[in-house]
Design an enzyme around this catalytic site. Structure first.
Site, short mmCIF file in Angstrom:
data_model
loop_
_atom_site.label_atom_id
_atom_site.label_comp_id
_atom_site.label_asym_id
_atom_site.label_seq_id
_atom_site.Cartn_x
_atom_site.Cartn_y
_atom_site.Cartn_z
N HIS A 57 -3.71 -0.04 5.13
CA HIS A 57 -2.63 1.18 4.83
C HIS A 57 -3.08 2.58 5.46
CE1 HIS A 57 -1.14 -1.38 1.99
NE2 HIS A 57 -1.90 -1.50 1.05
N HIS A 219 2.63 -3.85 0.48
CA HIS A 219 2.01 -5.39 0.82
C HIS A 219 2.93 -6.24 1.33
CE1 HIS A 219 -0.29 -3.08 -2.36
NE2 HIS A 219 -1.27 -3.32 -1.39
#
Length: 357
Positions: A57, A219
């Site tokens: 991320h 995700h």
């Protein structure tokens, strides 16, 4: 799969090694267990901020370690929560004696492991508080979480609370500030494509060339719906109106009681956006989205906010909470006041975020 990697098993470690070499004046890295911390930590008399989550991320969280933001970040493996021992060692490394605030995204693994780390830190005499971020309006419950997911508001909380910590806020003041940022923020994202984790070597989910996923998680978790591709304006309107028209949301959060040395449940409820509110508008890329496309989204978002009577007093456009190379975007709106504006504008110097220096 085409990626600039060597061995998939070494992606996180080699990335951290590169960061340590690139920014030796700002950060240091421990490798057993993995965590990144400010080169000048601990700062005497300053409450430390710690966050973390699965890698993939970036630049959140590792790119936000430095003056005006985080004191330490704990990177797990790709899309995998860091472990309690990582968190505990990071907490101990940056604690100056006046306490540590953990900023935790609402994913089951992150929540569970940060709770364990907080208990362990408390047992060693470290004042610690876990503050939860659960700002995703897309779905109430999803894979990896109970309640709303923690997404874009996490970045804003790390900036605002990091600046307040630099100005001498104590642990209780920082916890209240972080809680208020979370309650004032709402986010929603979408995906044009999937992403590919190095270990798997194939797309996380299947999405045809003619489809998009609205309400996707960072995700690759399913969103609200899968639909035929739309124009940028149509996509922006779906995301923005879902945020602006979201009703009040009530949740129960577990918070650590320092005096009693135990977890207590606290009921919290946020308030919807109202005409006349001042907001920070954050358009975020998911990793593979050109900046030019993000500005097209921001253009429409500004138009929608004006029509809804929301005044954009600050904005932020770029890829700051990503999902590897996923194409798509997310929108976050944060209700602002003078205190939040002050600390948003405050100086910051990290590997991936610098202004006012």
């Amino acid at each position: 799969m085409k990626k600039l990697i060597n061995n998939p098993d070494n992606v996180v470690r080699e990335s951290l090694e590169g960061m340590a070499l690139a920014y030796p004046d700002l950060i240091k890295v421990d490798f057993d267990p993995h965590f990144i911390y400010r080169a000048d930590a601990p700062i005497p008399g300053k409450v430390a901020l710690v966050s973390g989550g699965g890698s993939g991320h970036e630049p959140m969280h590792s790119g936000f370690v430095g003056m005006g933001m985080l004191d330490a970040a704990c990177p797990g493996e790709i899309f995998t929560s860091p472990t309690p021992d990582q968190m505990l060692e990071a907490i101990k490394r940056v604690n100056s004696g006046v306490g540590v605030l953990n900023i935790v995204k609402n994913y089951s693994g992150d929540v569970m492991n940060f709770e364990m780390a907080a208990e362990l830190a408390y047992s060693e005499g470290i004042p610690v508080f876990n503050s939860l971020i659960d700002d995703d309006v897309a779905v109430k419950d999803s894979l990896y979480t109970q309640g709303r997911r923690g997404v874009g508001t996490t970045v804003l909380a790390e900036k605002i609370c990091g600046a307040a910590a630099e100005q001498g806020y104590n642990l209780q003041q920082l916890a209240e500030l972080c809680r208020r940022v979370n309650l004032n923020g709402r986010s929603m994202g979408m995906a044009l494509t999937s992403c590919t984790t190095p270990a798997k070597g194939s797309p996380t989910f299947d999405l045809s060339e003619a489809e998009i996923e609205v309400g996707i998680g960072i995700h690759g978790e399913p969103g609200r719906q899968r639909m035929s591709i739309k124009s940028a304006d149509e996509i922006t309107e779906m995301l923005a109106l879902s945020i602006i028209e979201d009703s009040a949301y009530q949740r129960t959060v577990r918070e650590w009681n320092q005096q009693q040395g135990e977890w207590v449940d606290r009921e919290l409820i946020d308030s919807p956006f109202e005409q006349g509110d001042s907001v920070l508008a954050f358009v975020n890329g998911m990793g593979g989205t050109p900046l030019s496309e993000l500005y097209i989204v921001y253009r429409k978002l500004a138009e929608i906010c004006e029509k809804k009577g929301l005044k954009i007093v600050r904005n932020f456009v770029g890829s700051y909470i990503t999902s590897l190379e996923m194409q798509g975007c997310s929108i976050t709106l944060l209700k602002m006041d003078d205190e939040l504006i002050k600390y948003w504008d405050a100086p910051v110097k990290t590997p991936c975020w610098r202004w006012g220096i």
